[in-house]
Design an enzyme around this catalytic site. Structure first.
Site, PDB file in Angstrom:
ATOM      1  CE  LYS A  92      -7.264  54.003  56.327  1.00  0.00           C
ATOM      2  NZ  LYS A  92      -5.861  53.878  56.707  1.00  0.00           N
ATOM      3  NE  ARG A 127       1.178  55.972  51.326  1.00  0.00           N
ATOM      4  CZ  ARG A 127       0.461  56.077  52.455  1.00  0.00           C
ATOM      5  NH1 ARG A 127      -0.852  55.884  52.438  1.00  0.00           N
ATOM      6  NH2 ARG A 127       1.045  56.385  53.590  1.00  0.00           N
ATOM      7  NE  ARG A 129      -8.742  48.436  54.195  1.00  0.00           N
ATOM      8  CZ  ARG A 129      -9.080  49.305  55.142  1.00  0.00           C
ATOM      9  NH1 ARG A 129     -10.345  49.463  55.468  1.00  0.00           N
ATOM     10  NH2 ARG A 129      -8.179  50.020  55.759  1.00  0.00           N
ATOM     11  CG  ASP A 146      -3.689  56.585  54.893  1.00  0.00           C
ATOM     12  OD1 ASP A 146      -2.563  56.863  54.458  1.00  0.00           O
ATOM     13  OD2 ASP A 146      -3.875  55.803  55.857  1.00  0.00           O
ATOM     14  CG  MET A 147      -7.908  58.187  48.105  1.00  0.00           C
ATOM     15  SD  MET A 147      -8.714  59.778  48.450  1.00  0.00           S
ATOM     16  CE  MET A 147      -7.560  60.926  47.706  1.00  0.00           C
ATOM     17  CB  THR A 153       2.954  48.671  44.428  1.00  0.00           C
ATOM     18  OG1 THR A 153       2.497  47.426  43.915  1.00  0.00           O
ATOM     19  CG2 THR A 153       4.291  49.001  43.784  1.00  0.00           C
ATOM     20  CG  HIS A 154       2.925  44.898  48.831  1.00  0.00           C
ATOM     21  ND1 HIS A 154       1.607  45.156  49.058  1.00  0.00           N
ATOM     22  CD2 HIS A 154       3.604  45.522  49.821  1.00  0.00           C
ATOM     23  CE1 HIS A 154       1.462  45.893  50.143  1.00  0.00           C
ATOM     24  NE2 HIS A 154       2.661  46.140  50.624  1.00  0.00           N
ATOM     25  CE  LYS A 180      -1.051  46.536  41.559  1.00  0.00           C
ATOM     26  NZ  LYS A 180      -1.021  45.072  41.512  1.00  0.00           N
ATOM     27  N   GLY A 181      -5.117  50.940  45.068  1.00  0.00           N
ATOM     28  CA  GLY A 181      -6.466  51.202  45.596  1.00  0.00           C
ATOM     29  C   GLY A 181      -7.027  49.913  46.169  1.00  0.00           C
ATOM     30  CD  GLN A 185      -8.097  55.227  46.295  1.00  0.00           C
ATOM     31  OE1 GLN A 185      -8.912  55.917  45.690  1.00  0.00           O
ATOM     32  NE2 GLN A 185      -8.370  54.666  47.458  1.00  0.00           N
TER      33      GLN A 185
HETATM   34  P1  FDA Z   1      -1.133  43.210  44.422  1.00  0.00           P
HETATM   35  O1  FDA Z   1      -2.379  43.189  45.205  1.00  0.00           O
HETATM   36  O2  FDA Z   1      -1.171  42.745  43.000  1.00  0.00           O
HETATM   37  O3  FDA Z   1      -0.051  42.413  45.227  1.00  0.00           O
HETATM   38  C1  FDA Z   1       1.251  42.147  44.713  1.00  0.00           C
HETATM   39  C2  FDA Z   1       1.813  40.957  45.451  1.00  0.00           C
HETATM   40  O4  FDA Z   1       1.891  41.223  46.846  1.00  0.00           O
HETATM   41  C3  FDA Z   1       0.934  39.699  45.292  1.00  0.00           C
HETATM   42  O5  FDA Z   1       1.771  38.604  45.184  1.00  0.00           O
HETATM   43  C4  FDA Z   1       0.151  39.665  46.563  1.00  0.00           C
HETATM   44  O6  FDA Z   1      -0.234  38.358  46.923  1.00  0.00           O
HETATM   45  C5  FDA Z   1       1.136  40.267  47.566  1.00  0.00           C
HETATM   46  N1  FDA Z   1       0.367  40.939  48.593  1.00  0.00           N
HETATM   47  C6  FDA Z   1      -0.371  42.059  48.432  1.00  0.00           C
HETATM   48  N2  FDA Z   1      -0.962  42.369  49.587  1.00  0.00           N
HETATM   49  C7  FDA Z   1      -0.596  41.412  50.470  1.00  0.00           C
HETATM   50  C8  FDA Z   1      -0.874  41.161  51.808  1.00  0.00           C
HETATM   51  N3  FDA Z   1      -1.676  41.948  52.500  1.00  0.00           N
HETATM   52  N4  FDA Z   1      -0.294  40.088  52.429  1.00  0.00           N
HETATM   53  C9  FDA Z   1       0.523  39.275  51.758  1.00  0.00           C
HETATM   54  N5  FDA Z   1       0.822  39.449  50.467  1.00  0.00           N
HETATM   55  C10 FDA Z   1       0.271  40.500  49.833  1.00  0.00           C
HETATM   56  N6  FDA Z   1      -4.909  51.785  49.418  1.00  0.00           N
HETATM   57  C11 FDA Z   1      -5.858  52.772  49.435  1.00  0.00           C
HETATM   58  O7  FDA Z   1      -6.930  52.622  48.829  1.00  0.00           O
HETATM   59  N7  FDA Z   1      -5.604  53.928  50.129  1.00  0.00           N
HETATM   60  C12 FDA Z   1      -4.433  54.161  50.774  1.00  0.00           C
HETATM   61  O8  FDA Z   1      -4.250  55.218  51.372  1.00  0.00           O
HETATM   62  C13 FDA Z   1      -3.453  53.127  50.748  1.00  0.00           C
HETATM   63  N8  FDA Z   1      -2.252  53.268  51.366  1.00  0.00           N
HETATM   64  C14 FDA Z   1      -1.258  52.333  51.183  1.00  0.00           C
HETATM   65  C15 FDA Z   1       0.012  52.552  51.712  1.00  0.00           C
HETATM   66  C16 FDA Z   1       1.031  51.665  51.425  1.00  0.00           C
HETATM   67  C17 FDA Z   1       2.395  51.919  51.969  1.00  0.00           C
HETATM   68  C18 FDA Z   1       0.788  50.525  50.599  1.00  0.00           C
HETATM   69  C19 FDA Z   1       1.889  49.582  50.237  1.00  0.00           C
HETATM   70  C20 FDA Z   1      -0.472  50.286  50.133  1.00  0.00           C
HETATM   71  C21 FDA Z   1      -1.518  51.167  50.420  1.00  0.00           C
HETATM   72  N9  FDA Z   1      -2.799  50.941  49.960  1.00  0.00           N
HETATM   73  C22 FDA Z   1      -3.739  51.940  50.045  1.00  0.00           C
HETATM   74  C23 FDA Z   1      -3.192  49.588  49.482  1.00  0.00           C
HETATM   75  C24 FDA Z   1      -3.055  49.453  47.982  1.00  0.00           C
HETATM   76  O9  FDA Z   1      -4.041  50.229  47.361  1.00  0.00           O
HETATM   77  C25 FDA Z   1      -3.228  47.991  47.526  1.00  0.00           C
HETATM   78  O10 FDA Z   1      -4.481  47.545  47.824  1.00  0.00           O
HETATM   79  C26 FDA Z   1      -2.262  47.023  48.147  1.00  0.00           C
HETATM   80  O11 FDA Z   1      -0.984  47.560  48.224  1.00  0.00           O
HETATM   81  C27 FDA Z   1      -2.209  45.726  47.306  1.00  0.00           C
HETATM   82  O12 FDA Z   1      -1.826  46.016  46.005  1.00  0.00           O
HETATM   83  P2  FDA Z   1      -0.347  45.785  45.445  1.00  0.00           P
HETATM   84  O13 FDA Z   1       0.044  47.021  44.714  1.00  0.00           O
HETATM   85  O14 FDA Z   1       0.548  45.409  46.526  1.00  0.00           O
HETATM   86  O15 FDA Z   1      -0.523  44.679  44.333  1.00  0.00           O
END
Ligand code: FDA
Length: 299
Positions: free
Chosen positions: A92, A176, A281, A126-127, A218-219, A179-180, A155
């Site tokens: 970061k 990468r 977070r 990272d962003m 993403t998850h 969502k953000g 993002q």
């Molecule tokens: P969403 O939030 O809709 O989650 C999908 C499902 O996963 C839901 O069922 C949710 O409950 C579950 N879930 C999500 N997060 C969880 C948690 N912490 N614990 C348990 N369950 C969870 N952001 C950013 O702004 N800058 C960055 O550089 C990065 N880098 C980054 C790297 C990687 C490898 C990942 C996977 C994510 C990031 N992010 C990030 C974070 C990203 O922006 C986002 O906030 C999270 O991934 C949550 O969004 P989802 O896409 O997972 O969807």
């Protein structure tokens, strides 16, 4: 969001550190470099790749960047000593001083790029929040020119990301897409799950169609399924994409299937003393975790 989750999020600033500490256990590898390396070795043995992050951000004085710089140097040194570990690193820029002075941050980043170059290590920037998006992208451009084995993050919730992506396409950047995570206003960011999903899919397809490298971070199973099917239907080569998830997020069933099918899956592995902001977070992102932690407490 349920009323209980809303309550948890609103009470977060009052949560005792010990409680956030319980959350941290789930999302970080540990406090030491050794903890981080062991986690990577374990993930590698199960077919996963890694990206290692020294926890910390938003440093406001130059002296404060000394510790993360030392830790990153030690990390890169150890990765040089352990060439079998399959991992990159994530950084970061506010941890390197971006909020203080751009040239100072560049000096720090350049040092890390020099170390990374010695062992041909991939480094992703990272962003962070929108106050530093432009500066981060400018710094990435500089870094990429200096050492091309670097990548960046976009993002999907930001309106500007489509234009940024078009520009990054010309640089042939490894992106990468996430969502953000930061709270951004409706003037600059899509709000609501569906709008963000829509833009994620649009951007993901745009980058894949351009033949560029995309890390699908993403998850969200809807997004993973959608892009997975798109990749299969379009015969997009393996060398052009990977999936990414954060350590500790419970989606092992989906990830294991991807690994078994032969896709690259990379886990983001944070470690270090500065676990508080990162874990807070994660808790805000999924307040259900509070329930699990409370249950664990009373077991
Ligand atoms: P969403 O939030 O809709 O989650 C999908 C499902 O996963 C839901 O069922 C949710 O409950 C579950 N879930 C999500 N997060 C969880 C948690 N912490 N614990 C348990 N369950 C969870 N952001 C950013 O702004 N800058 C960055 O550089 C990065 N880098 C980054 C790297 C990687 C490898 C990942 C996977 C994510 C990031 N992010 C990030 C974070 C990203 O922006 C986002 O906030 C999270 O991934 C949550 O969004 P989802 O896409 O997972 O969807």
């Amino acid at each position: 969001m349920s009323w209980f989750n809303k309550l948890v999020v609103s009470l977060m600033p009052l949560a005792p550190k010990v409680f956030i500490g319980q959350v941290a256990k789930r999302y970080i590898a540990g406090v030491t470099l050794e903890d981080g390396l062991q986690t990577i070795a374990g993930l590698n043995s199960r077919g996963y790749l890694g990206t290692m992050d020294v926890l910390g951000e938003s440093i406001t004085d130059k002296a404060g960047t000394e510790t993360p710089m030392r830790l990153y140097q030690a990390l890169i040194h150890e990765l040089g000593n352990n060439p079998d570990l399959r991992t990159g690193i994530s950084v970061k820029l506010t941890q390197l001083g971006l909020d203080i002075d751009e040239e100072f941050a560049w000096g720090n980043l350049k040092k890390l790029l020099d170390f990374a170059r010695e062992i041909d290590l991939f480094m992703r920037i990272d962003m962070e929040d929108s106050s530093v998006t432009s500066k981060t992208l400018q710094m990435f451009e500089r870094a990429h020119e200096y050492y091309p084995n670097t990548g960046i993050v976009l993002q999907a919730y930001l309106h500007r990301s489509e234009e940024d992506m078009k520009h990054l396409m010309d640089l042939d950047a490894n992106i990468r897409l996430c969502k953000g995570i930061y709270k951004e206003s409706p003037e600059i960011a899509f709000q609501g799950k569906e709008k963000i999903r829509e833009n994620y899919i649009k951007l993901g397809k745009m980058y894949l169609d351009a033949g560029k490298y995309l890390a699908i971070a993403t998850h969200d199973d809807h997004l993973i399924d959608h892009l997975h099917t798109y990749i299969a239907n379009k015969n997009i080569p393996d060398a052009q994409y990977e999936y990414q998830a954060l350590l500790g997020v419970p989606i092992d069933n989906i990830l294991n299937t991807l690994v078994e099918e032969g896709h690259k899956v990379r886990i983001y592995v944070p470690f270090g003393e500065e676990w508080y902001a990162y874990s807070s977070r994660r808790l805000k992102e999924n307040p259900d975790i509070a329930g699990y932690v409370i249950k664990d407490f009373f077991k």
